[in-house]
Design a protein around this motif. Structure first.
Motif, short mmCIF file in Angstrom:
data_model
loop_
_atom_site.label_atom_id
_atom_site.label_comp_id
_atom_site.label_asym_id
_atom_site.label_seq_id
_atom_site.Cartn_x
_atom_site.Cartn_y
_atom_site.Cartn_z
N ALA A 87 15.05 -38.35 23.51
CA ALA A 87 16.06 -37.45 24.06
C ALA A 87 15.67 -35.99 23.83
N LEU A 88 15.19 -35.69 22.63
CA LEU A 88 14.82 -34.30 22.33
C LEU A 88 13.64 -33.88 23.19
N LYS A 89 12.68 -34.81 23.36
CA LYS A 89 11.53 -34.48 24.21
C LYS A 89 12.00 -34.21 25.62
N ALA A 90 12.99 -35.00 26.08
CA ALA A 90 13.50 -34.81 27.44
C ALA A 90 14.12 -33.43 27.59
N ILE A 91 14.84 -32.99 26.55
CA ILE A 91 15.46 -31.67 26.61
C ILE A 91 14.39 -30.58 26.67
N LEU A 92 13.38 -30.72 25.81
CA LEU A 92 12.30 -29.73 25.75
C LEU A 92 11.59 -29.64 27.10
N VAL A 93 11.23 -30.82 27.65
CA VAL A 93 10.48 -30.83 28.91
C VAL A 93 11.32 -30.27 30.05
N ARG A 94 12.61 -30.66 30.06
CA ARG A 94 13.45 -30.16 31.15
C ARG A 94 13.59 -28.65 31.11
N ASP A 95 13.84 -28.11 29.93
CA ASP A 95 14.01 -26.66 29.83
C ASP A 95 12.73 -25.93 30.23
N LEU A 96 11.58 -26.50 29.86
CA LEU A 96 10.32 -25.89 30.26
C LEU A 96 10.17 -25.92 31.77
N LYS A 97 10.47 -27.08 32.36
CA LYS A 97 10.35 -27.20 33.83
C LYS A 97 11.24 -26.17 34.51
N LEU A 98 12.48 -26.04 34.01
CA LEU A 98 13.40 -25.11 34.63
C LEU A 98 12.90 -23.67 34.51
N ALA A 99 12.30 -23.35 33.36
CA ALA A 99 11.82 -21.99 33.16
C ALA A 99 10.65 -21.69 34.08
N LEU A 100 9.79 -22.71 34.30
CA LEU A 100 8.58 -22.44 35.05
C LEU A 100 8.80 -22.47 36.56
N ALA A 150 26.52 -36.20 23.60
CA ALA A 150 25.40 -37.08 23.35
C ALA A 150 25.36 -37.44 21.88
N SER A 151 24.76 -38.59 21.56
CA SER A 151 24.71 -38.95 20.15
C SER A 151 23.49 -38.32 19.49
N LEU A 152 23.33 -37.02 19.76
CA LEU A 152 22.26 -36.25 19.14
C LEU A 152 22.91 -35.20 18.26
N PRO A 153 22.35 -34.92 17.11
CA PRO A 153 22.88 -33.80 16.34
C PRO A 153 22.71 -32.51 17.13
N LEU A 154 23.78 -31.75 17.22
CA LEU A 154 23.75 -30.55 18.03
C LEU A 154 22.69 -29.57 17.53
N THR A 155 22.44 -29.61 16.22
CA THR A 155 21.42 -28.74 15.64
C THR A 155 20.06 -29.00 16.28
N LEU A 156 19.74 -30.28 16.45
CA LEU A 156 18.44 -30.60 17.02
C LEU A 156 18.38 -30.25 18.50
N VAL A 157 19.52 -30.40 19.19
CA VAL A 157 19.55 -29.99 20.59
C VAL A 157 19.24 -28.50 20.69
N ALA A 158 19.91 -27.71 19.84
CA ALA A 158 19.67 -26.27 19.83
C ALA A 158 18.21 -25.97 19.50
N ALA A 159 17.65 -26.70 18.53
CA ALA A 159 16.26 -26.47 18.15
C ALA A 159 15.32 -26.77 19.31
#
Lengths: 242, 203, 222
Positions: free
Chosen positions: C4-17, C87-96
């Protein structure tokens, strides 16, 4: 054939198919010839062999400014005359002009290192080209900022025109700023005199670059037209449900 | 698993939207929440999902691990769709973040897209979707998130007749599989609900 | 969870690029800031070389602050933030994860551009390398520190410039040690005290930033 015929994208595509290889061949020939003449010309008395980079550096500067002027005319075409291909031309020309501008800056740096021991000096001319580069980057950024080509086109056209009007103002102020801080010695980028032996390769090189620009511009315009067709087809397909 | 609300009260912007709300939903039951605009239907859904804190009373999901939000999925007014990503990429993202992972996830995405009639649009950038298609993509999330509690805020808005039918089938299937659904809607008689609550009327 | 965290990272990168994402804007702003300095100071190369390291750091700092307010605001506007909260992710990690994506898209290009811009300011080759290295170590501090400002801006719409103003004072220690580390490195002393302190600050904000941002986001929901 009247210019208005070029307004029809279909006719443009037909023309492009013929013109692009023609200009590409012309460009190759002129640039090669220009470089040959450049190497045959006498070496500069003061600056030696390194001064030969001027045959790339100076035409690049001319092209950078010339292309920006063409972009301004295209901008008028978009805003005032509503020519359908004007914003396509403006969008296609911007990266090419920026590339020539960058080439001018980089060759200037390469020239500067053996000459003055520094990769960069803030003299009036180089600085003006750097500011022109920033203007180019602004237009490029604006084109990428939104998906809608029409909105981006109008915004980019306005920015280009405003930038163009400001070019003499910037040049004047940069010159003024440069004289304010008297540099230690006067650097002259185009050599002591323009001897015909140096002028001819310069002009040939410049013509070659101009032909290259035309070839690249037409190719880029063709790509942009194709890109917009794909976008329209995508929208139509999505509306029908895929 | 059951959803229990006791003496639930909600305040937004200093205004009391409702108070003393109570209900009890067992697995396999659906609740329809009706009322005029501004009555608090959206706020109730957000309360249940844990996105809003109640002004009084409590709402809890018994028999599920973790916070209520982790067992629920909300399809609200906003679609959470990124225009720059393709339809498939949008759904794959939510599948990875909210639901199953790995190879299983991708199959679920394809199945969800096909269930909502979006398979043909999978590779298209999301910005070309119509309003109805966007709503269907948002609803497709329900099929990949695989949560047991569904919170739907006017899910049928913008859908054509086909879409409405698909929606009713989805909710019916979810209910008969033992899930719970809370649906806020203006009318929506095709969604068979066990219970109905009407909000608004000047509480 | 790492999926899930990798998905967030990849998506944000895609959106930025992709178009409209603003990936190149930071570098252009950096370039613009560095270019305008000599117009104010004057073209004296010796003076410019003396303030060169400082100039690069100020430019990088301002460029990092750009676009900070969009990290969470874009997700809040389209409802994605609500779903991330559920999501069942710690919000801290989502922010990170979002912070990491922002640094890759905005901070890393600054590190790459810095040596080239240093040439404009007449810095020596060792100083160019020093600037790049210290920015590599220091820009994460700026990004993760900025996460706090970004999460606050979720509560206040249209707060772009305000966020930058709030984060600037907190970024002063990073600036101080960053410039000092660059100057020490150009003198040949790579792992000087300021460099180690800069590294410590980055690691500290790597943790504090997401934690504070998550707390702010949780309080941001009405």
């Amino acid at each position: 054939m009247p210019l208005i015929d070029l307004a029809n994208p279909h006719r443009f595509m037909q023309l492009a198919r013929v013109l692009i290889p023609a200009f590409a061949a012309l460009a190759t020939g002129l640039v090669a010839f220009g470089f040959y003449l450049g190497f045959r010309a006498p070496a500069d008395a003061l600056q030696g062999e390194a001064a030969r980079i001027m045959y790339i550096h100076v035409p690049s500067a001319w092209l950078a400014l010339g292309i920006y002027t063409l972009m301004a005319i295209a901008a008028l075409g978009t805003l005032v005359w509503r020519h359908p291909l004007a914003d396509v031309a403006g969008k296609a020309a911007a990266p090419i002009g920026a590339a020539f501008c960058l080439m001018c800056l980089l060759t200037g740096m390469l020239w500067g290192r053996p000459m003055w021991g520094a990769y960069w000096v803030w003299d009036a001319r180089l600085t003006s080209v750097l500011v022109l580069f920033l203007l180019y980057l602004g237009v490029l950024a604006l084109w990428r900022a939104t998906d809608d080509p029409l909105r981006a086109g109008r915004a980019a056209a306005i920015l280009t025109l405003v930038g163009f009007i400001n070019v003499p103002i910037v040049k004047f102020s940069v010159d003024w700023w440069n004289t304010l801080h008297q540099p230690a010695s006067v650097f002259r980028l185009d050599g002591p005199t323009i001897h015909p032996d140096i002028l001819t390769p310069l002009l040939v090189s410049a013509s070659g670059f101009a032909a290259l620009f035309v070839a690249l511009l037409l190719a880029a315009m063709r790509n942009e037209i194709l890109r917009r067709r794909v976008q329209t087809l995508t929208l139509l397909a999505a509306a029908k449900g895929g | 698993m059951r959803l229990i609300a006791e003496n639930l009260g909600c305040q937004r912007g200093g205004r009391t939207l409702f108070r003393g709300l109570a209900f009890r939903l067992e697995a396999g039951e659906a609740l329809r929440v009706t009322g005029p605009n501004g009555a608090g239907k959206t706020s109730l859904l957000r309360l249940i999902g844990g996105l809003l804190a109640p002004a009084e009373g409590r709402v809890a999901l018994e028999g599920a691990e973790g916070r209520a939000g982790e067992a629920a999925h909300l399809v609200g007014h906003q679609d959470a769709i990124k225009s720059a990503l393709t339809v498939e990429e949008n759904l794959e993202f939510w599948c990875a973040v909210l639901g199953a992972t790995g190879g299983v996830g991708l199959a679920a995405v394809e199945a969800a897209l096909s269930a909502l009639g979006l398979s043909a649009l999978a590779q298209f950038p999301a910005r070309v979707l119509s309003a109805g298609q966007r709503r269907r993509l948002a609803l497709a999330r329900l099929l990949v998130a695989k949560r047991r509690l569904w919170l739907l805020d006017e899910p049928g808005s913008g859908l054509d007749a086909d879409g409405q039918k698909t929606l009713s089938h989805m909710i019916a299937a979810h209910i008969s599989a033992g899930g719970i659904a809370v649906v806020a809607a203006h009318g929506a008689p095709e969604i068979s609900a066990t219970r109905e609550i009407r909000l608004g009327g000047g509480a | 969870m790492s999926e899930a965290l990798k998905a967030i990272l990849v998506r944000d990168l895609k959106l930025a690029l992709r178009a409209g994402g603003g990936a190149g804007i930071g570098v252009m702003f950096f370039l613009a800031v560095v270019v305008i300095t000599p117009f104010a100071i004057g073209p004296d190369m010796k003076l410019l070389a003396r303030v060169g390291a400082a100039e690069l750091w100020i430019g990088a700092l301002l460029a990092s602050l750009l676009g900070l307010d969009r990290i969470f605001a874009a997700d809040q506007e389209d409802g994605s933030l609500d779903l991330l909260l559920m999501a069942s992710l710690p919000l801290t990690l989502v922010a990170a994860a979002k912070g990491a994506a922002h640094w890759c898209a905005t901070g890393l290009p600054l590190v790459v551009a810095a040596p080239l811009l240093g040439l404009l300011l007449g810095l020596e080759p060792t100083a160019l390398g020093a600037a790049a290295l210290t920015l590599l170590v220091g820009t994460p501090a700026l990004t993760f520190l900025g996460l706090v400002g970004a999460s606050l801006s979720v509560m206040l719409p249209r707060a772009g410039m305000l966020v930058a103003v709030l984060v600037l004072p907190l970024a002063i220690p990073v600036l101080i040690f960053g410039v000092a580390a660059t100057e020490a490195a150009s003198r040949g002393e790579l792992f000087s005290a300021p460099f180690r302190l800069l590294l410590a600050l980055s690691l500290f904000f790597l943790v504090l930033g997401p934690v504070a941002a998550a707390a702010a986001l949780r309080h941001a929901r009405d």
